[in-house]
Enzyme design. Structure first.
Site, PDB file in Angstrom:
ATOM      1  N   ASP A 243      -6.259  19.557 -25.271  1.00  0.00           N
ATOM      2  CA  ASP A 243      -4.961  19.009 -24.937  1.00  0.00           C
ATOM      3  C   ASP A 243      -4.497  19.785 -23.699  1.00  0.00           C
ATOM      4  O   ASP A 243      -5.080  20.817 -23.354  1.00  0.00           O
ATOM      5  CB  ASP A 243      -3.973  19.157 -26.113  1.00  0.00           C
ATOM      6  CG  ASP A 243      -2.823  18.165 -25.966  1.00  0.00           C
ATOM      7  OD1 ASP A 243      -2.211  17.804 -26.988  1.00  0.00           O
ATOM      8  OD2 ASP A 243      -2.539  17.745 -24.819  1.00  0.00           O
TER       9      ASP A 243
HETATM   10  C1  GLC Z   1       0.381  16.000 -24.048  1.00  0.00           C
HETATM   11  C2  GLC Z   1      -0.034  15.387 -25.366  1.00  0.00           C
HETATM   12  C3  GLC Z   1      -1.310  14.598 -25.279  1.00  0.00           C
HETATM   13  C4  GLC Z   1      -1.410  13.966 -23.912  1.00  0.00           C
HETATM   14  C5  GLC Z   1      -1.602  15.102 -22.919  1.00  0.00           C
HETATM   15  C6  GLC Z   1      -1.616  14.584 -21.472  1.00  0.00           C
HETATM   16  O1  GLC Z   1       0.983  17.245 -24.232  1.00  0.00           O
HETATM   17  O2  GLC Z   1      -0.094  16.248 -26.496  1.00  0.00           O
HETATM   18  O3  GLC Z   1      -1.280  13.603 -26.317  1.00  0.00           O
HETATM   19  O4  GLC Z   1      -2.510  13.076 -23.865  1.00  0.00           O
HETATM   20  O5  GLC Z   1      -0.618  16.114 -23.050  1.00  0.00           O
HETATM   21  O6  GLC Z   1      -0.372  14.075 -21.137  1.00  0.00           O
END
Ligand code: GLC
Length: 722
Positions: free
Chosen positions: A260
């Site tokens: 993430d």
């Molecule tokens: C965010 C989310 C994830 C997302 C990523 C990119 O914090 O947790 O679901 O795809 O970052 O935006």
């Protein structure tokens, strides 16, 4: 057997063998090509590939024809473009289809629709030049307060593992990679970046992993996103047990693991424990991020050169990234062109909304409304006119268009007079004031029928979501109370005109105790996407017969919920740890085992027609069983019923929930029509995970097989011995 049959048989066997041969050859070719590419790469080029090169891309090797990998959120549409500074880039053509959010798709209980949904997502991602769409989000809905429930699917692992497959295959058949997320145990937003999740092996295996396992082993998902939280003391993004042992070794995952965004915390742990692609660490380096300074940046070159990290393990990471690139025609050919916001895309969005909206209550068949008998309708509530698509956080979408409930009702109203009153405002410190309530009461008094559109709401924009977010990333709800003074508003409106239909939007349950007895009809409308307003209106006026079923239990009150009663939620936010003491008793598994009455049960959803179940026959063979039964439409309108099959084990060495969903079938029937349906049960329907012996066990003995219209509305049952 006739000669021609023999020939046909021989031919089909030969062609299957040939197809297998070609597949094996292609696989051999692909891995040969990948190994050949890797053999040509310098150490620096390999390292350049295993971390981000901008907010949503990761490094390529132009010299060798390896492009950057381009990712984009989100689970229900392609997100607007962002600059390197992470601010919305308001100049690019980045609007697209706003599909209903995850819980609405799950509420359709229609895996084929999941495939259509994924196809739209993949096609629009291709159109926007993406290679990976960062969805589906499938974390189990453990607490009704989790801010991101709207993006996910269900409290039940079996429903998730069935709905996730269609979605992923739909995306990937468009030549785009899906990214199943957030692996694992990211079931709350409170302290999401730092909380350490503890749970039994049984809860992990029976509740929190099955959706991911199906994504990998059944849907063949190409990429997976590890979550922010720690799991049993180790960051999920560098977790040897989750990533190396279970995902890659046990499940045989061949694709890439990305973190993430900003979820990697340590170079060596990430390198050794299965992290293939570090994303988002630039969030810590704004405003001018240096991508070579990532944990998996230049440091890794030095570590390999000094022999502290073996190059063959770096190659393994690059191999996985190249494998995904081959699967999405990024190297050997062109990704598919894709389209956006076509009529077909709009129709899919409409279909998911129509099949996902749930009719919770319909006293004396109050709905559908008969337009020939109505002169005026009061539509009340800010949610009736509010555009939701940019809400929620990373899953935000600049919708090409969004039909609001008010617009949808107007589209269907014909010459019925529609009186709109906003009723409340969206402010955290209350929102319905006397003047607004008086205006709403006035509208209700002078109208034949009232439609109140309330419930939860999305944070309005990514940057100011905290002020008015209730269904959004990075923030959980504080309670289940309907916000902005809507309870007072609704009670005043119903007093002025008892003929009030309540339409609730949002990602899940809300406390209805103050007014539910006075409400003749209640619809759960989720965030039903760009066609949501039309779908709601078509259901209210009877053009569509609702068939949605709740993918999560609705408790009467928050304190009734298993994650509250058995705890812990949200855990110790000082020492940053949460113990899933509710264990395997999540959702209806808790209510039914602990005999607590929910407001509306898991799997509940009414129709404008009625269905009769009969003639249950249970047959077994070895460790498998089959339930065959007849279902008949005993009403006056065509409709669809999702028959759910639950299993109860009479006697087990370890305690088990009262019942567990192990099958379902959505059947469409015309009035008077009946069908005989069979639902197969394999060994998985009867096994449970023993964390005494640390393996799945199937104990001989008797099982109850229950067939129902919901988890609490069992129509047929029988006993089998295995
Ligand atoms: C965010 C989310 C994830 C997302 C990523 C990119 O914090 O947790 O679901 O795809 O970052 O935006």
């Amino acid at each position: 057997m006739k000669r021609s049959v023999w020939l046909a048989l021989a031919f089909s066997v030969a062609s299957m063998a040939a197809a297998k041969q070609v597949m094996a050859q292609t696989k051999k070719d692909t891995s040969a090509m990948i190994n050949e590419l890797i053999s040509k790469m310098t150490l620096e080029e390999k390292v350049h590939m295993i971390h981000a090169s901008s907010s949503f891309t990761s490094g390529g090797v132009p010299r060798l024809g390896i492009p950057e990998l381009v990712t984009s959120d989100g689970p229900h549409g392609v997100r607007p473009e962002h600059g390197r500074d992470w601010n919305l880039d308001n100049n690019s053509l980045d609007s697209g289809s706003y599909l209903p959010t995850g819980v609405c798709l799950a509420a359709t209980w229609n895996p084929q629709l999941g495939y259509a949904y994924g196809s739209v997502l993949g096609s629009e991602a291709a159109f926007r030049g993406k290679n990976v769409i960062l969805g589906p989000g499938i974390n189990i809905i453990r607490s009704p307060l989790n801010g991101r429930n709207f993006e996910y699917q269900s409290e039940d692992p079996f429903l998730v593992s069935k709905m996730v497959v269609g979605y992923i295959k739909g995306v990937q058949d468009q030549g785009i990679s899906a990214c199943v997320k957030h692996y694992a145990a990211n079931n709350q937003e409170t302290k999401r970046f730092t909380i350490n999740v503890q749970m039994s092996e049984r809860a992990l295996r029976e509740i929190y992993l099955p959706g991911f396992k199906a994504a990998v082993q059944v849907a063949g998902v190409n990429t997976l996103m590890s979550s922010y939280n720690k799991f049993r003391g180790q960051w999920a993004s560098q977790n040897n047990y989750l990533l190396n042992q279970i995902l890659k070794k046990e499940w045989g995952f061949k694709g890439l693991v990305m973190s993430d965004w900003d979820a990697v915390h340590n170079t060596m742990e990430a390198l050794w424990n299965g992290m293939d692609l570090e994303m988002g660490t630039d969030l810590h380096m704004l405003p001018n991020p240096d991508y070579s300074k990532f944990f998996l940046g230049d440091t890794v070159v030095a570590l390999v050169k000094s022999g502290r990290f073996p190059e063959y393990l770096l190659d393994e990471k690059v191999r996985r990234i190249l494998y995904v690139m081959y699967k999405t025609n990024m190297i050997n050919g062109k990704p598919l062109k894709g389209e956006y916001n076509t009529k077909a895309h709009q129709q899919t969005a409409a279909k998911v909304a129509e099949e996902g909206i749930v009719l919770l209550k319909n006293q004396n068949n109050f709905l559908p409304l008969d337009r020939s008998k109505i002169k005026s309708i009061a539509v009340i509530g800010y949610n009736a006119e509010r555009k939701q698509s940019m809400g929620g956080g990373s899953s935000q979408i600049r919708a090409f268009y969004e039909v609001t409930p008010l617009a949808g009702i107007r589209n269907m109203a014909g010459n019925i007079k529609v009186n709109y009153a906003q009723g409340y405002d969206i402010k955290r410190d209350g929102g319905a004031n006397d003047a607004m309530i008086a205006e709403a009461v006035e509208a209700a008094k002078k109208s034949d029928v009232v439609i109140m559109v309330g419930g939860w709401t999305h944070g309005f924009r990514y940057d100011v979501w905290k002020d008015n977010a209730f269904d959004a990333e990075d923030i959980d709800k504080v309670d289940m109370q309907m916000p902005f003074g809507q309870n007072e508003l609704l009670k005043a409106v119903m007093k002025a005109n008892p003929k009030t239909v309540v339409v609730l939007m949002g990602g899940g349950a809300i406390d209805m105790t103050q007014w539910i007895d006075q409400a003749p009809a209640i619809l759960q409308a989720w965030y039903a996407g760009m066609e949501g307003g039309n779908a709601m209106a078509k259901i209210i006026f009877g053009q569509i017969n609702p068939s949605g079923k709740l993918p999560m239990s609705f408790p009467k009150k928050l304190e009734d919920h298993g994650s509250q009663k058995l705890g812990e939620y949200p855990g110790d936010t000082t020492h940053l740890s949460v113990h899933y003491m509710d264990d395997i008793y999540v959702g209806y598994r808790y209510y039914d085992t602990y005999k607590v009455e929910p407001q509306f049960a898991f799997g509940h959803g009414l129709s404008y027609t009625t269905f009769a179940y009969s003639n249950l026959r249970l047959t077994t063979s070895g460790k498998r069983a089959t339930a065959t039964f007849t279902i008949k439409n005993t009403g006056k309108t065509a409709g669809a019923e999702t028959v759910q099959l639950y299993v109860h084990q009479d006697k087990s060495a370890l305690p088990r929930p009262e019942k567990e969903l192990k099958g379902f079938n959505k059947v469409s029937l015309n009035p008077g029509e009946e069908k005989t349906i069979s639902i197969e049960m394999d060994e998985d329907a009867f096994r449970y995970f023993s964390d005494v012996t640390n393996q799945w066990v199937m104990e001989p003995g008797s099982f109850q097989v229950l067939l129902g219209s919901s988890s609490r509305d069992i129509r047929l049952s029988g006993k089998i011995n295995l």
